[in-house]
Write a protein that holds these residues in place. Structure first.
Motif, PDB file in Angstrom:
ATOM      1  N   ARG A 120       0.831  -1.208   0.000  1.00  0.00           N
ATOM      2  CA  ARG A 120       0.000   0.000   0.000  1.00  0.00           C
ATOM      3  C   ARG A 120       0.864   1.257   0.000  1.00  0.00           C
ATOM      4  O   ARG A 120       0.595   2.212  -0.747  1.00  0.00           O
ATOM      5  CB  ARG A 120      -0.921  -0.028   1.221  1.00  0.00           C
ATOM      6  N   ARG A 122       2.460   1.817  -3.462  1.00  0.00           N
ATOM      7  CA  ARG A 122       1.476   2.286  -4.450  1.00  0.00           C
ATOM      8  C   ARG A 122       1.126   3.754  -4.202  1.00  0.00           C
ATOM      9  O   ARG A 122       1.002   4.540  -5.144  1.00  0.00           O
ATOM     10  CB  ARG A 122       0.227   1.406  -4.400  1.00  0.00           C
ATOM     11  N   ARG A 124       2.071   7.314  -6.630  1.00  0.00           N
ATOM     12  CA  ARG A 124       1.139   8.351  -7.103  1.00  0.00           C
ATOM     13  C   ARG A 124       1.768   9.733  -7.021  1.00  0.00           C
ATOM     14  O   ARG A 124       1.312  10.670  -7.668  1.00  0.00           O
ATOM     15  CB  ARG A 124      -0.140   8.345  -6.258  1.00  0.00           C
ATOM     16  N   LEU A 156       3.281  -6.317  -6.902  1.00  0.00           N
ATOM     17  CA  LEU A 156       3.881  -5.037  -7.247  1.00  0.00           C
ATOM     18  C   LEU A 156       4.679  -5.127  -8.547  1.00  0.00           C
ATOM     19  O   LEU A 156       4.755  -4.169  -9.320  1.00  0.00           O
ATOM     20  CB  LEU A 156       4.796  -4.565  -6.119  1.00  0.00           C
ATOM     21  N   GLU A 179       2.739  -4.377 -11.574  1.00  0.00           N
ATOM     22  CA  GLU A 179       2.307  -2.999 -11.754  1.00  0.00           C
ATOM     23  C   GLU A 179       3.459  -2.059 -12.096  1.00  0.00           C
ATOM     24  O   GLU A 179       3.252  -1.059 -12.788  1.00  0.00           O
ATOM     25  CB  GLU A 179       1.636  -2.494 -10.473  1.00  0.00           C
ATOM     26  N   THR A 189       7.666   3.410 -12.901  1.00  0.00           N
ATOM     27  CA  THR A 189       6.458   3.043 -13.630  1.00  0.00           C
ATOM     28  C   THR A 189       6.867   2.283 -14.881  1.00  0.00           C
ATOM     29  O   THR A 189       7.950   2.483 -15.434  1.00  0.00           O
ATOM     30  CB  THR A 189       5.658   4.293 -14.027  1.00  0.00           C
TER      31      THR A 189
END
Length: 727
Positions: free
Chosen positions: A663, A666, A670, A693, A696, A725
């Protein structure tokens, strides 16, 4: 408003003293709570508590208890209260929110819901509403959540009442004013003063004890010098009532300075440090006591009676606690000198010693007739009371100090093994460090099972951490081996024993890793890849600089040019310093601890970083990450090194890095620009990366590249990942 309910807060351990004090203001105590007292009274008694309390931190006018099993329920309950009686619709307010429950685990969320409820109630038909002002509001709202109930009130006191207004200079943290007043009360100083006694603090530091003693004896209201109180712009404020109380306080101050039967007690402070004596004089001037209280530079061995001193009085002292091994030895001499001085000069007086090392009370040479357990901040301490007379006299004794080890070699062959290993490491690791220009490095890390120690070099000083022995090793054997190590290390490394600090390191729960262990205030600067960093080997479990992260910081420095940098859980901001020195255009560093926020700011200032571009803020990183990022909160480079576990009451819930890292990563991503990089590190030895993870993000483990020569024996000291990313 004749039947009001108040919650008056105080330092832990002072509740019963505060209860007695509140009665003198006309309040009727109802019950004690941890660090506070509930009491009924009038508005006048609330004003008196603000002006006259020597023990309280805050005076809160209780408005209502609101059901708060959920955020919506709490919002509705707050909205129903008649805020128009307290806050002007065109004014400002802030909310101090503490506590959590299963549904409301984030203090920022709780504060926001309370703010929303107040605004909803006060918003006028024209849309006008009060504003939120965190620094200088008209009214401060107290919201204290306990299980399913929110206690809502108005903070009449404003800033904590321990801030009398006379102590403004920074430096080593002295006693807080209300703790000093509590010590004086426990010593019976008000009764001694009324009987014609004098007051002396022979180790007065910045003068807090002697100033509080004078204010107490002369009937000076502790709130006389405060510039403002929290109620002055509150709609329920009664200016005429307050003016009458202020005038009464001035009259009592005038009469008190005339003394009892024309005699004003003597208030004397001595200290061997010229610098703190000047600070004490500055504090006396701000308190308006420079003509009444005398402070002088004088060591304890220069203490001698003056004929003008009364036959009775109080000596109250807060000696150094003694953190280094060498200081512990000297501490006994200091307490012995204190006892000898008061016995020779002040028979018939009372002696109070407030100490974090109560075992040294035996060295005073007097039998203590009373002991009070208190806290100096978070440090446990005791107030020891003595009567200075022949009946109480005893032979001074060296203390039996739990956990203290005297350097001594019991097994020469075993000690020689450690000596040889340290010398070998100095030739290998030490030589490598010198060639790299590294002044702070790990010399030894439990290389030999007989000596479970981590030994770090800090530019000529030595920081020794003893790992807790396994249960298979009895305590006596562990102490014997530690004693041998402490005897061998200075000789093998070539440093004075006074340059060595030793601590025991164990698994830490909550935020105890960051809590204060001592109060030396001894900081010094070290250097790392062109950066200057402030460290402290004594006062905390860690030193302010995680040596194993040196390569990570260096990498950040080499890649920070032109980038916006974010440092989460920033600790003392060392990584931010490297980013700033490396040319980062701006940075934001966040940590929950005010101590480490200040430390980080000082580290940046040492390296001449522009404070307008490199900001450090006190924040709960969990709550900050959970909030929606704004447009200006995107970063090109983020460093996140969270604690393995934390259950701090100030944090939004419990942090378990194994459970929660997905969490956190992530949420941090952002905040990252599309071509940015997140550096995620953890010291959890059994850490396993959440496999989802890797679906992603582009993740590369770089742990091996982040271990310098001095940590390659301990490859599990941390794990480190570069996260981007997907492109």
């Amino acid at each position: 408003m004749s039947d009001l309910n108040f919650f008056v807060t105080c330092p832990k351990g002072l509740e019963y003293l505060l209860e007695d004090e509140l009665r003198t203001f006309g309040m009727d105590p109802v019950r004690n709570a941890p660090a506070g007292v509930w009491a009924n009274g009038t508005l006048e008694s609330g004003y008196r508590a603000c002006l006259w309390s020597r023990l309280a931190n805050r005076v809160i006018l209780h408005l209502a208890d609101v059901d708060a099993t959920s955020g919506d329920q709490m919002l509705g309950g707050v909205t129903d209260l008649e805020w128009q009686q307290h806050i002007p619709v065109n004014g400002s307010f802030r909310v101090n929110f503490v506590g959590q429950n299963e549904e409301i685990r984030n203090t920022q969320f709780g504060a926001q819901r309370v703010k929303d409820g107040i605004v909803d109630r006060l918003r006028s038909a024209s849309g006008q509403r009060p504003s939120v002002d965190a620094k200088n509001p008209d009214v401060t709202v107290s919201a204290r959540l306990n299980r399913g109930t929110l206690s809502v009130g108005i903070e009449l006191s404003g800033d904590s009442l321990h801030k009398r207004g006379y102590r403004t200079e920074k430096g080593a943290a002295p006693l807080k004013e209300n703790l000093a007043a509590a010590l004086l009360t426990r010593c019976g100083w008000p009764e001694i003063a009324r009987a014609g006694g004098d007051f002396i603090d022979p180790m007065c530091g910045s003068g807090t004890l002697v100033i509080e003693a004078a204010m107490m004896a002369l009937d000076l209201a502790p709130g006389r010098k405060r510039e403002c109180f929290g109620f002055e712009r509150w709609l329920g404020h009664q200016p005429d009532l307050w003016l009458g109380l202020r005038q009464e306080a001035e009259k009592r101050a005038y009469e008190g300075k005339q003394g009892i039967d024309g005699r004003v007690p003597l208030f004397l402070g001595f200290d061997q440090d010229r610098g703190v004596i000047q600070t004490a004089r500055n504090n006396l001037q701000r308190a308006g006591l420079e003509s009444i209280v005398t402070v002088e530079q004088r060591a304890i061995d220069e203490f001698a009676r003056n004929e003008s001193w009364a036959e009775t009085g109080l000596v109250l002292v807060n000696p150094p606690y003694g953190e280094r091994l060498s200081e512990r030895k000297e501490l006994g001499n200091l307490y012995r000198s204190l006892g000898e001085a008061v016995k020779a000069a002040l028979p018939g007086w009372r002696l109070g010693v407030f100490t974090g090392a109560p075992e040294y009370g035996k060295s005073v040479g007097l039998r203590s007739y009373k002991q009070y357990r208190l806290y100096n901040g978070k440090l446990p301490a005791q107030l020891l009371l003595f009567t200075v007379d022949d009946m109480s006299s005893m032979t001074p004794r060296e203390p039996d100090v739990p956990g203290e080890v005297t350097p001594r070699i019991a097994n020469e062959e075993r000690a020689a093994m450690l000596r040889n290993r340290l010398k070998k490491n100095l030739k290998t690791v030490g030589q490598w460090a010198r060639k790299q220009g590294i002044g702070c490095y790990r010399l030894y890390d439990a290389d030999m099972p007989e000596f479970a120690l981590a030994i770090d070099i800090y530019e000529g000083r030595v920081h020794v951490q003893e790992y807790a022995a396994p249960k298979s090793v009895d305590e006596r054997s562990a102490r014997e081996r530690l004693a041998e190590a402490l005897a061998v290390i200075p000789e093998a490394i070539g440093v004075e024993r006074e340059a060595m600090v030793c601590k025991q390191r164990q698994r830490q729960a909550g935020t105890s890793q960051y809590e204060k262990q001592a109060a030396s205030g001894e900081f010094f600067n070290v250097h790392e890849h062109g950066c200057v960093l402030k460290v402290n080997l004594k006062d905390y479990l860690d030193t302010g600089l995680f040596l194993d992260h040196r390569p990570v910081r260096h990498w950040i420095q080499q890649h920070a040019a032109g980038k916006r940098f974010l440092n989460l859980f920033c600790y003392t901001g060392a990584a931010t310093v490297h980013a700033a020195v490396g040319g980062a255009t701006r940075s934001l560093s966040l940590d929950m601890s005010k101590t480490y926020v200040n430390w980080a700011e000082e580290n940046l200032a040492l390296n001449r970083a522009d404070a307008s571009h490199h900001r450090v803020e006190q924040a709960d990183c969990l709550a900050w990450l959970a909030a929606k990022p704004s447009g200006d909160q995107r970063f090109d480079l983020i460093f996140m090194d969270p604690p393995t576990f934390s259950n701090s009451a100030r944090m939004a819930g419990v942090l378990d890095i194994q459970k929660d890292h997905g969490r956190l990563i992530r949420q941090a991503m952002r905040r990252l620009t599309s071509e940015g990089l997140l550096i995620f590190s953890t010291n959890f030895r059994r850490f396993k990366l959440d496999e989802s993870l890797e679906e992603e993000f582009a993740i590369e483990e770089v742990t091996r590249d982040t271990l310098d020569r001095d940590f390659q024996r301990n490859a599990r000291i941390h794990r480190c990942f570069h996260i981007r990313t997907h492109i």
